[in-house]
Design a protein around this motif. Sequence first.
Motif, PDB file in Angstrom:
ATOM      1  N   SER A 119       0.817  -1.218   0.000  1.00 51.55           N
ATOM      2  CA  SER A 119       0.000   0.000   0.000  1.00 51.55           C
ATOM      3  C   SER A 119       0.848   1.266   0.000  1.00 51.55           C
ATOM      4  N   GLU A 120       2.007   1.216   0.700  1.00 47.39           N
ATOM      5  CA  GLU A 120       2.828   2.423   0.790  1.00 47.39           C
ATOM      6  C   GLU A 120       3.530   2.767  -0.527  1.00 47.39           C
ATOM      7  N   ALA A 122       2.062   1.562  -3.713  1.00 44.57           N
ATOM      8  CA  ALA A 122       1.135   1.333  -4.828  1.00 44.57           C
ATOM      9  C   ALA A 122       0.808   2.610  -5.596  1.00 44.57           C
ATOM     10  N   GLU A 123       0.430   3.675  -4.885  1.00 41.68           N
ATOM     11  CA  GLU A 123       0.013   4.908  -5.561  1.00 41.68           C
ATOM     12  C   GLU A 123       1.125   5.466  -6.444  1.00 41.68           C
TER      13      GLU A 123
END
Length: 338
Positions: A119-120, A122-123
Motif C-alpha cells: 500500500s505504501e 502502490a500509488e
Amino acid sequence: MSNEQQNKIVAFPLLKERLVEKATDHMQHKQFQEALPLFEQAYELDNKHHEILLGLVICHVELGDAGIAKELCEQMLKEDIGDYYHNLQMYLMVLIQLGHYHEGYVTLQAVIQEHKLPSEHAEQLYQLLEFCKNRMNQEQVIEEQTEEEQTEEEQLEQFKSFTALDNIQDQLEWVHSLKTKRIEKQRFFLEQLFSSEAVHPIVKTVALKTVMEEEVDIDFMITKFGETKKVNALQLQRTTPYFFAEQVEAQLTEKLEHENPTLLQVAVEIWQRHLFITFPFLPGDNVKLWTEAVYAISLMMQGEESDAAVAEEDGSFSAAELRKAIKELKEIEEISFI
C-alpha cells in the motif's frame, strides 16, 4: 613491499562508514562531483551495501550518467539489495530520464501482474505506470504524424538513399525496419522499390513478404525479370503457399526419397530458393516439367550427368521446354547467394 604483504593490508576501522558519511554530506549539499569518488571508494570496500549503491545512483543521475545509474539499479533489483519497491521506483525514474518509457511500462506491468503492490508504494508506482503509458502514446502520435507528413518527394529521396546503399544486406536491414512503421504511409516508397529493375529480386521478395505480414489491403505493381504484375498484399497472404509449388516438391520427394535422400535435399533447397527469388511470379503450371528440371539441375550441382535433351515419353513437355526450364533455374541459382 611484497604482494603477500599488500594482500594482508586491511582498511582502517570504520573507513567505509566514514566514506559514506562524508559522501552523504556532500550529496545533501548538492556537491555530487565531490560525493561520487567517495561513494566509489566505499563501493570497492562493499559492493552490496544499499546506501552506497543508492548514493552512486543519485550521483550518476545528477551528473548526467543515467546509463550507469540504470545498471546499478538493475544490480540492486537482481541481487535483492535493500527495499525492492524503493529500488523499483528509483529504477523507473532512471528509465524515464533515459526516455525508455516502453521498457519502464513493460517492467512495471510485469511486477503488478506477479505481485500485490504494498500500500505504501502502490500509488506512486501506478502513477509511474500511467506516466510511461502516456509518454508512449505521445511518441506514437508524433511518429504517425511524421509519417503522414512525409510527401511523395520525400519518399522519393528516401528511395534514392536506399538504392545508393552498396551492400544488399544494408538494403535488407532497411526493408526489415518497415515493420516498425505504418506500411500504408510508405506506399510511394514501396511502389518505387517494387517497380525498379535496379533493386535485387531478393530485396523485393523480402519487402513484399514484410507487407504481407502486416496484412494491409494494398495493390502494388511489381516487376521482376522483365515481367510485371499487379498483386494485392492481403490476397497474397491468404493464397500462399501455392498448390503447384507443393506438387513439384511432392513429386521430387516421391522420386528421390528412397533412391537418393541427399539429392532430394539439394533439389528441394534449389526449388524453394527459386520460388523465393521469383515470388510472386510462378514459373508455370506444368508440375512434371519443373520436377524434371529441378531434378536435372540438382544432378548438375552434384557433378552428375543429366540428359536434358530427352523429352518426357508421355508428351507432357518437350525437350526444348525442359532445357529452357533448366536454364531459368540455373540463372536464378546464380544470383541466389548475396
